[in-house]
Motif scaffolding. Structure first.
Motif, PDB file in Angstrom:
ATOM      1  N   GLU A   1     -35.816 -30.093   4.032  1.00 31.52           N
ATOM      2  CA  GLU A   1     -35.218 -31.104   4.695  1.00 31.52           C
ATOM      3  C   GLU A   1     -35.747 -32.175   4.049  1.00 31.52           C
ATOM      4  OE1 GLU A   1     -35.629 -30.984   8.744  1.00 31.52           O
ATOM      5  OE2 GLU A   1     -34.364 -29.184   8.998  1.00 31.52           O
ATOM      6  N   PHE A   2     -34.975 -33.246   3.292  1.00 30.85           N
ATOM      7  CA  PHE A   2     -35.616 -34.521   2.778  1.00 30.85           C
ATOM      8  C   PHE A   2     -35.961 -35.593   4.039  1.00 30.85           C
ATOM      9  CE2 PHE A   2     -33.088 -32.490  -0.567  1.00 30.85           C
ATOM     10  CZ  PHE A   2     -34.267 -32.728  -1.661  1.00 30.85           C
ATOM     11  N   SER A   3     -34.876 -35.653   4.820  1.00 32.13           N
ATOM     12  CA  SER A   3     -35.268 -36.531   6.183  1.00 32.13           C
ATOM     13  C   SER A   3     -34.365 -35.721   7.380  1.00 32.13           C
ATOM     14  CB  SER A   3     -34.499 -37.754   5.737  1.00 32.13           C
ATOM     15  OG  SER A   3     -33.187 -37.635   5.503  1.00 32.13           O
ATOM     16  N   ASP A   4     -34.160 -36.282   8.310  1.00 33.97           N
ATOM     17  CA  ASP A   4     -33.245 -36.016   9.448  1.00 33.97           C
ATOM     18  C   ASP A   4     -31.934 -35.638   9.072  1.00 33.97           C
ATOM     19  OD1 ASP A   4     -35.484 -35.509  11.089  1.00 33.97           O
ATOM     20  OD2 ASP A   4     -35.092 -37.436  11.919  1.00 33.97           O
ATOM     21  N   SER A   5     -31.471 -36.610   8.020  1.00 33.87           N
ATOM     22  CA  SER A   5     -30.169 -36.452   7.566  1.00 33.87           C
ATOM     23  C   SER A   5     -29.673 -35.588   6.285  1.00 33.87           C
ATOM     24  CB  SER A   5     -29.833 -38.111   7.306  1.00 33.87           C
ATOM     25  OG  SER A   5     -29.811 -38.795   8.470  1.00 33.87           O
ATOM     26  N   TRP A   6     -30.724 -35.367   5.433  1.00 28.50           N
ATOM     27  CA  TRP A   6     -30.373 -34.768   4.236  1.00 28.50           C
ATOM     28  C   TRP A   6     -31.050 -33.771   4.050  1.00 28.50           C
ATOM     29  CZ3 TRP A   6     -26.224 -36.227   1.318  1.00 28.50           C
ATOM     30  CH2 TRP A   6     -25.638 -37.399   1.591  1.00 28.50           C
ATOM     31  N   GLN A   7     -30.382 -32.340   3.376  1.00 28.94           N
ATOM     32  CA  GLN A   7     -31.329 -31.477   3.187  1.00 28.94           C
ATOM     33  C   GLN A   7     -30.537 -30.579   1.994  1.00 28.94           C
ATOM     34  OE1 GLN A   7     -30.214 -29.131   7.130  1.00 28.94           O
ATOM     35  NE2 GLN A   7     -30.470 -27.465   5.747  1.00 28.94           N
TER      36      GLN A   7
END
Length: 830
Positions: A424-430
Motif C-alpha cells: 500500500e503506497f497510501s490509503d488510496s493506492w496499492q
C-alpha cells in the motif's frame, strides 16, 4: 468503593485532563454509550442469538487484544466513531456473562481509557473502546466461535483524526449462506450489490452442511451449471449457460484442467456467469468457476475432520493455522487430505488421493505483505467411460457393470507454488503482484470402448494409453487506486497478465484386432493379459505445444451517485500458439490479438434493491484452418444481460437475471473444400437465472436456484441443421437445499437438512442421436453441533434414483450418477 463511585471518580479525573469544554461534552456522551446496559434482555431473543459467553482483555505489544468467546461464529461488526471512542456493534448476538450482562475495564493500557461491552435492544452487542488521546485503531479477526479485536492506541484527533482508525476483518468470518462480497467479477473485493454481473457463491458452510468434497457436487447449487463430460470420471468438466467451460480457476489463476480440483483448502466457490475475458483472458462465454482458498490467520485455529461412508469411502482432513512469532508478523496455514474409496463401479482399482497445501504469510511492515503457498496433489482412480447408448436411451444394465477392464487406471500428480506480494503506497493506492506455477503429470491406460453392435450387444474395444505433462507459469500485476474527480468516486484497476503453458505427450494404442471385445449383457474380463506398454506400438499422437499469452486491461468502478455505479473495462490480448508434431517434424502456430470490452451499470432505487445491466465479450483462439491453411479468426462471445439483486433481510438475498449470449466464428466444414473449415457457425444461448440464499430465521438456512437455458446452434455446424440442441445442456435446472438447527433448550445444536436437485433431459451427444433423461435427486442430513465439535450423517440420493450426470462423447461414454450413499463425519476445532 462501589462500582458507581469508582466510575464517577475515574470520569472526574479523566475530564480534568481534557482541555476543552467540547471534548468534555464528548466524553460525557461517551460515558452514556459505555454504561452497562440497563436494558432487560429478552430470554427468547437471547436464546435465538449467538451467545457471547466470555470477554477477556490480553496485552499484545503496545496494545491489547479483546477476545469475545461465543457459542458460535459472530458476524462482521458495524463500526462508527463517537468522539474519542470507536464503537463496534455486533448483530444477532447477546452478552450472557456469568458475572452479569455487561463488561467494562478502565485504563487497561496506556492510551486506552475504557473498554466496555454491553447488550443493546434487538439482539445487538455494543463494544465501545475509548482512547485517552483519540479513537484507537482496531483490527477485527473472525473465529469459528467468537471474535478477536486487536486494539492499538489512536494518534489523536489533532494528529490524524479518522486516519488513525483502521478497521479490517481477517480470517474466516461467519458468512452463513449469503456472502456479501466477491472478488471474481471485478478482481477487487466488491459488494455483490454493487456488481453488475451475476455471481453465485457457495460458502464454506454449504460445503460443510452438504458434506461436499467435489466441485461438480458443489455447483449443483448454482443455476445453469451442469456437468459436461469428465474424461472417464477423472476430471472436473462443467457447462455454464450452455457453453463448455475450459478449466477451473484457483484464486484467479487458470488451472490446467487435469484431475479433480481439491476442496480441502477451499473457503468458498464463486461462479461468475457470462464472458470473463476482460479480467481472465481467453475464456468461453458461459462463465468461470473460481475457487477461493483458505489463507493464514493471526489467531490459532486447529481443525480435524474424519469422513467415512458407503463403498469404502474414508477421508481425513486437517486444517492448522496461526502465528509463528509473538508479534504475529509471520503466519502459517496447513491443509491436508487423504481419500480412499472403492466406488460403486466394479473396478479392481481403488481411489487413492493425497493432498497437502502449506502456506506462509509475512507482514513486512505496516503496508507490505507477502504470502507464499505450495500445493501437492496425487490422485489414482479407475479410468471409467461409463455406460452406453442403445437407440434413443441408455443401456439397461446394472450401474456397477463396467465395459472396460477392471484394472483400467488414471493417475495425476501435480505440484504448485506461488506468491502474492501486496504493498500500500497510501490509503488510496496499492500494488499487487502474484505468481503461480503448476506442474502436472497425467497417465492413463484403459480398454477404450468403440462402436457397440446394438443387435448383438458386442462391444469392440482398444487398449490405449495417454502419457502427458503440462507446466503453467502465470504472473499477474495489478495497480489499484481510489480517487475522486469532483464528486465522482473512482476505483481504478490496471492489470498486466503473463502466462506461458507448455504441454506435450503421447497416445499409444494396441494395433487393431488384438484387443478382445466384450458382451455387454454377459461380460467376461481379463480374457487376455493386459499388454505391456511397449506392446502399444500404434502411436497416434506425439506432440509438443506452447502457448504464450500477454494481456493488459483497465477497469474503472465509477460511483457517479450514491445509488448509481458504472463499471467499464477493456482488455487487449496477444496469444501465441505453437505446436510441433514430433512424428512428422511439422510445426504449426498462430498469433492472435483480441480486444474485449465490458460495461455494466448498477442502479439502486432503494437500499435493498440493485438493478443492473451489462454488456460483455469474450474470445478464444480458433484451432481450425481454411483452404489457404490459415487459422480462422478467434471465436467471439457477446452477452447482453439484465438483472436485479435484492436484500430481503440482512441475511437473506435473492437475484434474478435474464441473458442472451451469442458465440460466433465457430468452425464448420467448408462445402467447397471438405478437408478445411470456414468460420460461419454460431451458437446462441438465452435464459434466466434465479437464486435465493441466506438465513430465513435464526438457525434456518436455505440456498435455492432455478435456471432456464435455451441453447442451440443457429447456423449449420458440421452437418447439424440450425436449431440443433447442444450436448449435455438441459432446458431446466433447479435446486433447493435447506437446514434448520435448534437454537435453544436441551436439543440446542441438533440440526436437519434436506435438498432436491433437478436436471432436465439433454441431448446425449453432439449429433443428438440419443437422450440423457431428466432426474430429480434427493439428499438429506442430520447433524449435531456442540461447543467445538460437530457430528453429521449425510445421505446422498436418498431414494436411490438411477440417473446419469453427463456424457463424455459419442454413444459409449455416459457417466452414471452414484446410487444411494451414506457418509458420516466427525470434526473438532480448537
Amino acid at each position: 468503593m462501589g462500582v458507581r463511585l469508582q466510575r464517577l471518580v475515574w470520569l472526574a479525573g479523566w475530564l480534568a485532563l481534557v482541555p476543552t469544554a467540547a471534548q468534555a461534552e464528548t466524553a460525557l456522551s461517551l460515558g452514556n454509550i459505555a454504561q452497562p446496559g440497563g436494558q432487560a434482555v429478552d430470554l427468547e431473543l437471547a436464546q435465538a442469538a449467538t451467545q457471547i459467553t466470555g470477554v477477556r482483555i490480553e496485552p499484545e505489544g503496545e496494545g491489547l487484544r479483546l477476545v469475545l468467546d461465543a457459542n458460535g461464529a459472530l458476524g462482521e461488526p458495524t463500526t462508527s466513531v463517537v468522539g474519542s471512542a470507536l464503537v463496534a456493534e455486533i448483530a444477532n448476538a447477546v452478552l450472557t456473562l456469568p458475572e452479569g450482562e455487561s463488561f467494562e475495564q478502565f485504563g487497561p493500557a496506556e492510551g486506552i481509557a475504557l473498554v466496555s461491552v454491553t447488550n443493546e435492544p434487538g439482539n445487538r452487542v455494543r463494544v465501545a473502546i475509548t482512547g485517552s488521546d483519540g479513537p484507537p485503531a482496531v483490527t477485527v479477526s473472525s473465529r469459528t466461535a467468537g471474535l478477536v479485536l486487536g486494539i492499538a492506541p489512536g494518534l489523536g484527533l489533532a494528529s490524524g483524526g479518522d486516519e488513525a482508525i483502521r478497521i479490517g476483518v481477517t480470517g474466516e468470518g461467519d458468512e452463513g449462506y449469503a456472502p456479501r462480497n466477491s472478488s471474481t467479477a471485478t478482481r477487487t473485493d466488491t459488494p455483490l450489490r454493487d456488481t453488475p454481473r451475476t455471481i453465485q457463491i457457495i460458502p464454506e458452510q454449504v460445503l460443510e452442511d452438504q458434506g461436499i468434497t467435489r466441485v461438480t457436487d458443489a455447483v449443483r447449487n448454482v443455476s445453469g451449471v451442469v456437468q459436461d463430460g469428465g474424461f472417464g470420471s477423472t476430471t472436473d468438466q462443467l457447462n455454464i449457460r450452455g457453453f463448455f467451460t475450459d478449466g477451473i480457476f484457483v484464486d484467479g489463476f487458470r488451472g490446467n484442467g487435469s484431475g479433480f480440483a481439491e476442496t480441502a483448502n477451499v473457503e468458498r466457490i464463486e461462479v461468475l456467469r457470462g464472458p470473463a475475458s476482460v479480467l481472465f483472458g481467453n475464456t468461453e462465454p458461459g462463465g468461470i468457476v473460481n475457487l477461493v482458498t483458505k489463507q493464514p490467520l493471526d489467531e490459532p485455529f486447529y481443525g480435524l475432520e474424519f469422513q467415512a461412508g458407503s463403498y469404502g469411502f474414508i477421508r481425513p482432513t486437517v486444517d492448522l493455522t496461526g502465528p509463528l512469532n509473538t508479534d504475529r508478523t509471520t503466519l502459517y496455514r496447513f491443509n491436508g487430505a487423504y481419500e480412499r474409496a472403492n466406488g460403486f463401479r466394479a473396478f479392481d482399482q481403488t481411489i487413492t488421493r493425497y493432498f497437502a497445501a502449506p502456506s506462509l504469510a509475512f507482514r513486512l511492515g505496516d503496508a507490505t505483505t507477502l504470502n507464499l503457498d505450495f500445493t501437492y496433489r496425487s490422485d489414482e482412480r479407475p479410468f471409467d467411460r461409463g455406460l452406453l447408448a442403445i437407440g434413443r436411451g441408455v443401456v439397461d444394465t446394472p450401474l456397477s457393470r463396467i465395459f472396460g477392464e477392471p484394472d483400467d487406471v488414471s493417475r495425476v500428480q501435480e505440484y504448485g507454488a506461488g506468491y502474492r506480494l501486496e504493498h500500500e503506497f497510501s490509503d488510496s493506492w496499492q500494488v499487487r503482484n502474484q505468481f503461480r506455477l503448476l506442474s502436472t503429470d497425467t497417465f492413463d491406460y484403459r480398454a477404450e470402448p468403440l462402436a457397440l453392435d446394438e443387435g448383438t450387444g458386442i462391444l469392440p474395444r482398444n487398449f490405449r494409453s495417454n502419457d502427458d505433462r503440462s507446466e503453467v507459469y502465470s504472473l499477474q500485476t495489478d495497480v489499484l487506486g481510489n480517487f475522486f474527480t469532483g464528486s465522482v468516486e473512482h476505483n481504478l484497476l490496471i492489470g498486466l497478465d503473463l502466462r506461458r503453458q507448455t504441454s506435450g505427450g503421447t497416445q499409444r494404442r494396441l494395433p487393431g484386432g488384438l484387443t478382445p471385445s466384450i458382451d455387454i449383457f454377459n461380460p467376461v474380463y481379463n480374457v487376455v493379459e493386459r499388454p505391456a506398454l511397449s506392446a502399444l506400438t500404434n502411436e497416434v499422437r506425439n506432440n509438443s505445444d506452447r502457448t504464450n499469452a500477454l494481456g493488459f486491461f483497465v477497469q474503472d468502478q465509477v460511483q457517479i451517485l450514491d445509488n448509481l455505479i458504472v463499471v467499464a473495462g477493456g482488455r487487449f490480448d496477444v496469444v501465441s500458439q505453437n505446436s510441433r508434431n514430433n512424428q512428422t517434424g511439422e510445426n504449426s502456430g498462430q498469433d492472435v490479438t483480441a480486444f474485449t470490452p465490458t460495461v455494466g451499470v448498477v442502479y439502486q432505487p432503494v437500499e435493498p434493491i440493485s438493478l443492473y445491466a451489462n454488456f460483455a465479450r469474450s474470445f478464444q483462439p480458433n484451432a481450425s484452418t481454411d483452404a489457404n491453411n490459415n487459422f480462422l479468426p478467434p471465436e467471439r462471445g457477446t452477452q447482453y444481460e439484465v438483472g436485479v439483486q435484492a436484500a430481503i433481510t440482512d441475511r437473506l438475498t435473492a437475484s434474478l437475471a435474464a441473458y442472451n449470449i451469442t458465440k460466433t466464428n465457430l468452425a464448420t466444414t467448408d462445402p467447397d473444400n471438405p478437408d478445411f473449415s470456414i468460420p460461419i457457425a454460431e451458437q446462441r444461448s438465452r435464459g434466466i437465472d434465479l437464486n435465493l440464499a441466506g438465513e430465513i430465521l435464526p438457525g434456518w438456512n436455505v440456498i435455492a436456484s432455478y435456471g432456464y437455458i435455451d441453447a442451440a446452434y443457429t447456423a449449420e455446424y458440421f452437418g447439424l441443421p440450425p436449431g440443433s440442441r447442444v450436448q449435455n445442456v438441459p432446458n431446466h435446472t433447479a435446486s433447493l437445499w435447506s437446514t434448520y438447527e435448534i437454537q435453544s433448550g436441551d436439543l440446542q445444536g441438533l440440526g436437519f437438512g434436506a435438498g432436491i436437485f433437478y436436471v432436465g433431459d439433454r441431448a446425449g451427444d453432439f449429433e443428438d442421436t440419443f437422450d440423457l433423461p431428466s432426474y430429480l435427486r434427493t439428499d438429506a442430513a442430520v447433524f449435531y453441533r456442540r461447543n467445538n465439535w460437530r457430528a453429521a450423517i449425510n445421505v446422498q440420493n436418498l431414494f436411490d434414483v438411477r440417473y446419469f450426470s453427463s456424457n463424455n462423447f459419442g454413444r459409449v461414454a455416459i457417466e452414471p450418477g452414484e446410487p444411494l450413499s451414506i457418509v458420516g463425519s466427525l470434526s473438532v476445532e480448537f
